[in-house]
Design an enzyme around this catalytic site. Structure first.
Site, PDB file in Angstrom:
ATOM      1  N   THR A  37       0.830  -1.207   0.000  1.00  0.00           N
ATOM      2  CA  THR A  37       0.000   0.000   0.000  1.00  0.00           C
ATOM      3  C   THR A  37       0.863   1.256   0.000  1.00  0.00           C
ATOM      4  O   THR A  37       0.415   2.306  -0.441  1.00  0.00           O
ATOM      5  CB  THR A  37      -0.898   0.035   1.255  1.00  0.00           C
ATOM      6  N   GLY A 123      17.610 -10.733   3.406  1.00  0.00           N
ATOM      7  CA  GLY A 123      16.659 -11.310   2.444  1.00  0.00           C
ATOM      8  C   GLY A 123      15.479 -12.000   3.112  1.00  0.00           C
ATOM      9  O   GLY A 123      14.771 -12.777   2.486  1.00  0.00           O
ATOM     10  N   ALA A 124      15.257 -11.739   4.399  1.00  0.00           N
ATOM     11  CA  ALA A 124      14.158 -12.410   5.111  1.00  0.00           C
ATOM     12  C   ALA A 124      12.929 -11.524   5.215  1.00  0.00           C
ATOM     13  O   ALA A 124      11.959 -11.873   5.866  1.00  0.00           O
ATOM     14  CB  ALA A 124      14.617 -12.829   6.503  1.00  0.00           C
ATOM     15  N   GLY A 125      12.995 -10.351   4.591  1.00  0.00           N
ATOM     16  CA  GLY A 125      11.832  -9.464   4.606  1.00  0.00           C
ATOM     17  C   GLY A 125      11.664  -8.726   5.925  1.00  0.00           C
ATOM     18  O   GLY A 125      10.576  -8.246   6.231  1.00  0.00           O
ATOM     19  N   SER A 128      16.455  -5.609   6.589  1.00  0.00           N
ATOM     20  CA  SER A 128      17.850  -5.433   6.995  1.00  0.00           C
ATOM     21  C   SER A 128      18.473  -4.281   6.199  1.00  0.00           C
ATOM     22  O   SER A 128      19.283  -3.519   6.742  1.00  0.00           O
ATOM     23  CB  SER A 128      18.643  -6.716   6.795  1.00  0.00           C
ATOM     24  N   SER A 129      18.080  -4.115   4.943  1.00  0.00           N
ATOM     25  CA  SER A 129      18.696  -3.021   4.175  1.00  0.00           C
ATOM     26  C   SER A 129      18.229  -1.657   4.671  1.00  0.00           C
ATOM     27  O   SER A 129      19.039  -0.731   4.791  1.00  0.00           O
ATOM     28  CB  SER A 129      18.456  -3.170   2.674  1.00  0.00           C
ATOM     29  N   GLU A 167      17.894   3.695  -2.062  1.00  0.00           N
ATOM     30  CA  GLU A 167      17.420   2.513  -2.804  1.00  0.00           C
ATOM     31  C   GLU A 167      16.911   2.906  -4.185  1.00  0.00           C
ATOM     32  O   GLU A 167      17.233   2.264  -5.177  1.00  0.00           O
ATOM     33  CB  GLU A 167      16.297   1.804  -2.033  1.00  0.00           C
ATOM     34  N   ASP A 179       9.556   0.836   5.166  1.00  0.00           N
ATOM     35  CA  ASP A 179      10.614   0.160   5.931  1.00  0.00           C
ATOM     36  C   ASP A 179      11.537   1.172   6.610  1.00  0.00           C
ATOM     37  O   ASP A 179      11.847   1.059   7.799  1.00  0.00           O
ATOM     38  CB  ASP A 179      11.447  -0.735   5.000  1.00  0.00           C
TER      39      ASP A 179
HETATM   40  C1  GLA Z   1       8.961  -4.008   0.726  1.00  0.00           C
HETATM   41  C2  GLA Z   1       9.171  -2.532   0.417  1.00  0.00           C
HETATM   42  C3  GLA Z   1       8.175  -1.657   1.203  1.00  0.00           C
HETATM   43  C4  GLA Z   1       6.747  -2.154   1.003  1.00  0.00           C
HETATM   44  C5  GLA Z   1       6.656  -3.652   1.241  1.00  0.00           C
HETATM   45  C6  GLA Z   1       5.294  -4.211   0.932  1.00  0.00           C
HETATM   46  O1  GLA Z   1       9.284  -4.273   2.063  1.00  0.00           O
HETATM   47  O2  GLA Z   1      10.485  -2.143   0.736  1.00  0.00           O
HETATM   48  O3  GLA Z   1       8.315  -0.328   0.815  1.00  0.00           O
HETATM   49  O4  GLA Z   1       6.277  -1.817  -0.263  1.00  0.00           O
HETATM   50  O5  GLA Z   1       7.609  -4.383   0.470  1.00  0.00           O
HETATM   51  O6  GLA Z   1       4.356  -3.676   1.785  1.00  0.00           O
END
Ligand code: GLA
Length: 392
Positions: A37, A123-125, A128-129, A167, A179
């Site tokens: 979103t 890379g685990a979502g 970390s970046s 980024e 993030d």
């Molecule tokens: C990644 C992106 C965020 C967001 C999510 C999905 O983490 O870095 O900006 O878009 O995906 O909600």
């Protein structure tokens, strides 16, 4: 690793004594609800988590930023006069991108030595970046202000924007702001209810006493994420064109009622599904905030599960591993809501689990995941923490 140990490591790598070594840190994040979103001008509800990135550093006067890491065998020495030249680094480009963004905003980049230490799996979502970017931004901005004799507090929203700018402008990843914002602006025991269009936000106290936030890692890297991410973004842009009649400023601001009236215009099923997810997901974020403020944790749990189904069926960014973790979680006693979190295609789920059932949850979900997928899941129980800071 403790801060003391990190400083000792720093001295081993760069020499000198630990006396003039400073440590900055920034957390990873988990989004409680509201995925895909942010880049649609919608709402998100992330928290900063206990796992963090740390940077030990020392100012130098040699005109170079010298970066090392405790877990990566790479040395990167960056000439601060040529920040534009490091876009293709294997490791370190997020950090140089941050320096580049800060310089564009008028900060003077100061030479320094930095040792990175990461608790966050890559890379685990769990962003970390973003944690690396925000910690680096705060560090470099602090050194810059000190050099220029500026005593003002650092604007943490600006640090988040520098991370995102790194980024998108430097590393070619078109991410949203969620993030970095969570990593910079996190607040202990609160989620951030953020409007990603104008960055207005409020903190929402998470009073879920008796329950824990359990993060379950599929241990499958979200490798497809970048390619699919940009694809989803353009599908949403295309979809918004059909909804312009609603007069909303962005897709994230289209209400479910407006969407239901206009969706007939969308003859392309894929585009319709993507936009439907975004519209209803934003609505779920708003309803979650109301639920959480009123102690309606069970309603919040149901909204989490609806969110997962929508990400799986309409937005199509889940994966077998994520679906199985959620399915097994919801079968377990004491789990009141579970969903994939972040970009998807691997990475982690977030579940709300009754404290007394957490141990059993980890055992049962772990066993069933191993049986069905053939590899181990990892579980973390996270507190909700503050955003980036210098550790003094
Ligand atoms: C990644 C992106 C965020 C967001 C999510 C999905 O983490 O870095 O900006 O878009 O995906 O909600």
């Amino acid at each position: 690793m403790t801060v003391f140990e990190l400083k000792q490591e720093f001295v081993k790598v760069f020499g000198g004594t630990a006396e003039d070594v400073r440590v900055f840190t920034a957390p990873g994040r988990v989004n409680l609800i509201g995925d895909h979103t942010d880049y649609n001008g919608g709402y998100v509800l992330p928290i900063a988590i206990s796992m963090k990135t740390f940077i030990a550093c020392r100012t130098t006067n040699d005109g170079f930023i010298r970066m090392r890491a405790t877990d990566i065998d790479d040395c990167v020495d960056v000439d601060i006069k040529h920040l534009n030249d490091y876009r293709d680094l294997k490791w370190g480009n997020y950090q140089v991108g941050v320096a580049y963004e800060l310089e564009r905003r008028g900060y003077e980049i100061v030479g320094c030595q930095m040792l990175y230490h990461d608790e966050l799996p890559h890379g685990a979502g769990l962003s970390s970046s973003a944690a690396i970017e925000v910690a680096t931004a705060l560090l470099l901005a602090t050194l810059s202000n000190e050099k220029r004799g500026i005593k003002d507090d650092i604007n943490m929203v600006e640090m988040a924007l520098c991370g995102q700018g790194s980024e998108s402008n430097y590393c070619g990843v078109n991410c949203g702001i969620m993030d970095q914002f969570a990593s910079a602006m996190g607040k202990k025991n609160n989620a951030i209810f953020l409007d990603c269009e104008d960055l207005s936000f409020t903190y929402v106290p998470i009073n879920i006493s008796g329950y824990k936030i359990v993060i379950s890692n599929t241990n499958k890297k979200n490798e497809l994420a970048n390619i699919k991410y940009n694809e989803r973004k353009s599908e949403c842009d295309a979809g918004f064109e059909f909804l312009k009649g609603a007069g909303a400023s962005s897709l994230g601001k289209v209400t479910p009622e407006q969407f239901e009236k206009l969706k007939i215009l969308m003859t392309n099923d894929v585009i319709r599904k993507r936009t439907e997810h975004v519209v209803y997901e934003c609505d779920r974020v708003k309803r979650s905030v109301t639920a959480l403020k009123g102690g309606g944790i069970f309603l919040f749990g149901r909204l989490m599960s609806q969110s997962h189904n929508s990400l799986r069926d309409l937005y199509e960014v889940s994966s077998t591993e994520l679906d199985i973790l959620v399915e097994e979680a919801l079968k377990t006693e004491g789990c009141i809501g579970s969903r994939m979190t972040g970009g998807g295609f691997g990475g982690c789920t977030v579940s709300i689990v009754k404290e007394e059932n957490v141990e059993e949850f980890i055992k049962t979900v772990g066993n069933n995941y191993r049986e069905r997928i053939g590899c181990e899941a990892t579980f973390y129980i996270s507190d909700i923490t503050d955003g980036a800071c210098e550790i003094v």
